[in-house]
Design an enzyme around this catalytic site. Structure first.
Site, mmCIF file in Angstrom:
data_model
loop_
_atom_site.group_PDB
_atom_site.id
_atom_site.type_symbol
_atom_site.label_atom_id
_atom_site.label_comp_id
_atom_site.label_asym_id
_atom_site.label_seq_id
_atom_site.Cartn_x
_atom_site.Cartn_y
_atom_site.Cartn_z
ATOM 1 N N LYS A 274 -18.706 -97.637 25.839
ATOM 2 C CA LYS A 274 -18.020 -97.107 24.665
ATOM 3 C C LYS A 274 -16.512 -97.257 24.822
ATOM 4 O O LYS A 274 -16.017 -97.287 25.949
ATOM 5 C CB LYS A 274 -18.335 -95.605 24.519
ATOM 6 N N ARG A 348 -32.908 -92.847 22.479
ATOM 7 C CA ARG A 348 -34.268 -93.165 22.020
ATOM 8 C C ARG A 348 -35.155 -93.596 23.172
ATOM 9 O O ARG A 348 -36.379 -93.423 23.128
ATOM 10 C CB ARG A 348 -34.193 -94.225 20.912
HETATM 11 N N1 BES Z 1 -24.880 -90.374 21.795
HETATM 12 C C1 BES Z 1 -24.681 -91.478 20.941
HETATM 13 C C2 BES Z 1 -24.635 -91.080 19.471
HETATM 14 C C3 BES Z 1 -23.315 -90.539 18.995
HETATM 15 C C4 BES Z 1 -22.273 -91.406 18.738
HETATM 16 C C5 BES Z 1 -23.154 -89.204 18.762
HETATM 17 C C6 BES Z 1 -21.062 -90.905 18.286
HETATM 18 C C7 BES Z 1 -21.939 -88.699 18.298
HETATM 19 C C8 BES Z 1 -20.894 -89.558 18.072
HETATM 20 C C9 BES Z 1 -25.817 -92.476 21.098
HETATM 21 O O1 BES Z 1 -26.342 -92.579 22.367
HETATM 22 C C10 BES Z 1 -25.260 -93.809 20.757
HETATM 23 O O2 BES Z 1 -24.415 -94.275 21.468
HETATM 24 N N2 BES Z 1 -25.761 -94.394 19.681
HETATM 25 C C11 BES Z 1 -25.312 -95.664 19.245
HETATM 26 C C12 BES Z 1 -26.511 -96.476 18.851
HETATM 27 C C13 BES Z 1 -26.214 -97.918 18.569
HETATM 28 C C14 BES Z 1 -25.792 -98.619 19.833
HETATM 29 C C15 BES Z 1 -27.456 -98.550 18.003
HETATM 30 C C16 BES Z 1 -24.361 -95.449 18.070
HETATM 31 O O3 BES Z 1 -24.613 -94.548 17.260
HETATM 32 O O4 BES Z 1 -23.362 -96.138 17.994
HETATM 33 MN MN MN Z 2 -25.281 -93.947 23.564
#
Ligand code: BES
Ligand code: MN
Ligand code: ZN
Length: 502
Positions: A274, A348
């Site tokens: 990230k 997931r």
């Molecule tokens: N924990 C995150 C979701 C999230 C992102 C919560 C920002 C709160 C704020 C999750 O694990 C994640 O990174 N999801 C990705 C999925 C994508 C790579 C398909 C997302 O939402 O960007």
């Molecule tokens: Mn994630």
């Protein structure tokens, strides 16, 4: 903050909070004070502006009364007053008291007001709201003289002796839920260096004193079970993963209710790392697991007559030389193979194995998972509502109703064959992401659905609601404990048999 209940006469000093009606009616307590102070309350009410539910009219050194401060608390909505409205009024009272730097207050009964809610329940609701709104995570801060909002220590509820037992009983039940919410908030607020998978698993053991059976599955056990989807996420971290199974058996039932939580103690994204900006927020990525913990605590501590099991998957998603790569293929416990396209879609993967395990071992009557799963859900619904996905309409309706009643609001989004196409893989059975930025929250949901074995299932995407960046009616900035009140109410209303519901 403590809440105490007494049937003694109202105190003759300090800060006294007295309910009045939105339509200008005086509660029994307000009427007595008004008579004593030659109509002071009536005059203050007339001069105080609109009598809007939740407002307070403040009187410093009220003439003719011995108190330091009198707060007239307006209660009631013309269109009808709900318990949640009273909780929110309690929340506003907490803010008011804090801004006045009052640490201890006495609250008179709303008896005499036509709220349509018995005084015992109304008092309990006000106290609950006050406690929820007053809580803040200050563990790592030294006392500050310039503290804008000092803490409220005690709220004393004064009521008629006839109401005493009912209020105590109501409060005991409600406080079990409040404690569950606050516990969830506390877990979510802890930084990841303090609360990793092992520490979270250890914390789950605290539930044993409420009569919950706690089983901690370590990495060797998870390997033996074949939870390669979850283990793949964990393998980049020096801290090993755990799955914890918590069971509250308050009644002999053939099939328990199952709650499953995403417990990613920190989510860096892994190799699909990230951006640095805002990454610190990802300590909250175990809020689903915290909500499951808090729910089990609430159910057990109020001795709910139901059988419930909580399963939480505790991991840390880190990039390293041992981390999982994009392109890897893993075999989940169910036997399905998964192509890892993005290591940041890790929640997931954790839930895939936890859900499969929960349904296979417990054959639950319903299974509900909670997860801070997708940024896409925040794009869709903002921070106002969590995403609800359900394989079963009755289950969806019940959860939506629980949301409206508790303020843990939900909005249903679709599942379905068309969306399942989005997660088809060229190399494995499925892949862990959908089609770029299309329907991201739904892609996450249909992915998890592949591992539910056909039991009635719901998925709550709480990415937007587990944390709040601004103060809300019942939560100061920070962790909200979203899901605990929702699930407690859901269980109480629909699974505890007639006479047990509200
Ligand atoms: N924990 C995150 C979701 C999230 C992102 C919560 C920002 C709160 C704020 C999750 O694990 C994640 O990174 N999801 C990705 C999925 C994508 C790579 C398909 C997302 O939402 O960007
Ligand atoms: Mn994630
Ligand atoms: Zn995550």
């Amino acid at each position: 903050m403590r809440t105490t209940v007494t049937s003694e006469p109202l105190p003759e000093s300090g800060t006294l909070v007295v309910p009045i009606g939105h339509d200008g009616t005086l509660s029994t307590a307000a009427r007595a004070l008004d008579a004593r102070a030659n109509g002071l309350l009536t005059r203050a009410m007339a001069a105080g502006g609109r009598l809007e539910h939740g407002r307070t009219i403040e009187l410093l050194l009220p003439a003719g009364l011995p108190h330091e401060r009198l707060l007239l608390l307006v209660l009631g909505r013309p269109e009808g007053t709900r318990r949640l409205d009273l909780e929110e009024a309690g929340g506003r009272l907490a803010v008011k008291l804090a801004s006045l730097r009052v640490s201890r207050a006495s609250l008179a009964s709303p008896e005499g007001l036509a709220l349509g809610i018995p005084p015992s329940e109304a008092m309990a609701a006000l106290a609950v709201g006050c406690r929820l709104r007053a809580w803040r995570f200050t563990k790592y801060q030294h006392e500050r003289p310039d503290e804008p909002q000092p803490k409220i220590d005690e709220l004393v509820l004064y009521l008629d002796a006839r109401e005493l037992e009912a209020t105590r009983a109501q409060l005991a039940r409600e406080e079990a839920v409040v404690a569950g919410v606050l516990k969830a908030r506390e877990l979510v607020s802890e930084p990841a260096n303090v609360l990793g998978p092992a520490e979270f698993a250890q914390a789950c053991r605290q539930l044993e004193r409420f009569g919950v059976t706690v089983e901690v599955l370590d990495k060797e056990r998870l390997e033996a079970l074949g939870m390669r989807a979850l283990l793949g996420v964990a393998q980049g971290s020096a801290r090993p993963p755990f799955v914890v199974v918590m069971r509250w058996c308050g009644a002999e039932q053939e099939k328990p209710l199952a709650f499953v939580g995403k417990g990613v103690c920190f989510d860096t994204g892994g190799i699909s790392i990230k951006p640095a900006q805002g990454m610190e927020e990802m300590k909250f990525d175990m809020a689903g697991a915290a909500a499951v913990f808090g729910t089990l605590q609430a159910l057990a501590s109020r001795k709910a007559p139901i059988d419930a099991v909580g399963v939480v998957g505790l991991v840390e998603n880190m990039p390293s030389g041992t981390a999982q790569r994009p392109g890897d293929v893993v075999r989940a416990m169910s036997g399905k193979t998964i192509e890892i396209v993005n290591t940041d879609a890790e929640g997931r993967l954790v839930l895939a194995d936890c859900c499969w395990y929960a349904q296979e071992r417990f054959k639950p009557q319903v299974m509900i998972d909670l997860a801070t799963l997708t940024g896409a859900c925040i794009v869709a619904l903002g921070r106002e509502r969590a995403g609800l996905f359900a394989s079963d309409d009755t289950l969806a309706q019940r959860l939506l109703a629980a949301g409206e009643a508790t303020g843990d609001l939900l909005w249903r989004l679709p599942l379905g064959k068309a969306y399942e196409q989005h997660i088809k893989s060229e190399v494995a059975d499925i892949k862990n992401v959908g089609r770029n930025r299309e329907a991201g929250a739904i892609a996450g949901a249909v992915f998890i659905q592949q591992f539910t074995g056909g039991v009635p299932w719901a998925h709550l995407d709480i990415a937007g609601t587990a944390w709040t960046n601004r103060d809300t009616a019942l939560a100061a900035k920070g962790a909200t404990g979203f899901g605990v009140r929702l699930l407690d109410w859901f269980v109480r209303e629909y699974y505890e048999g007639s006479g047990q519901g509200r």
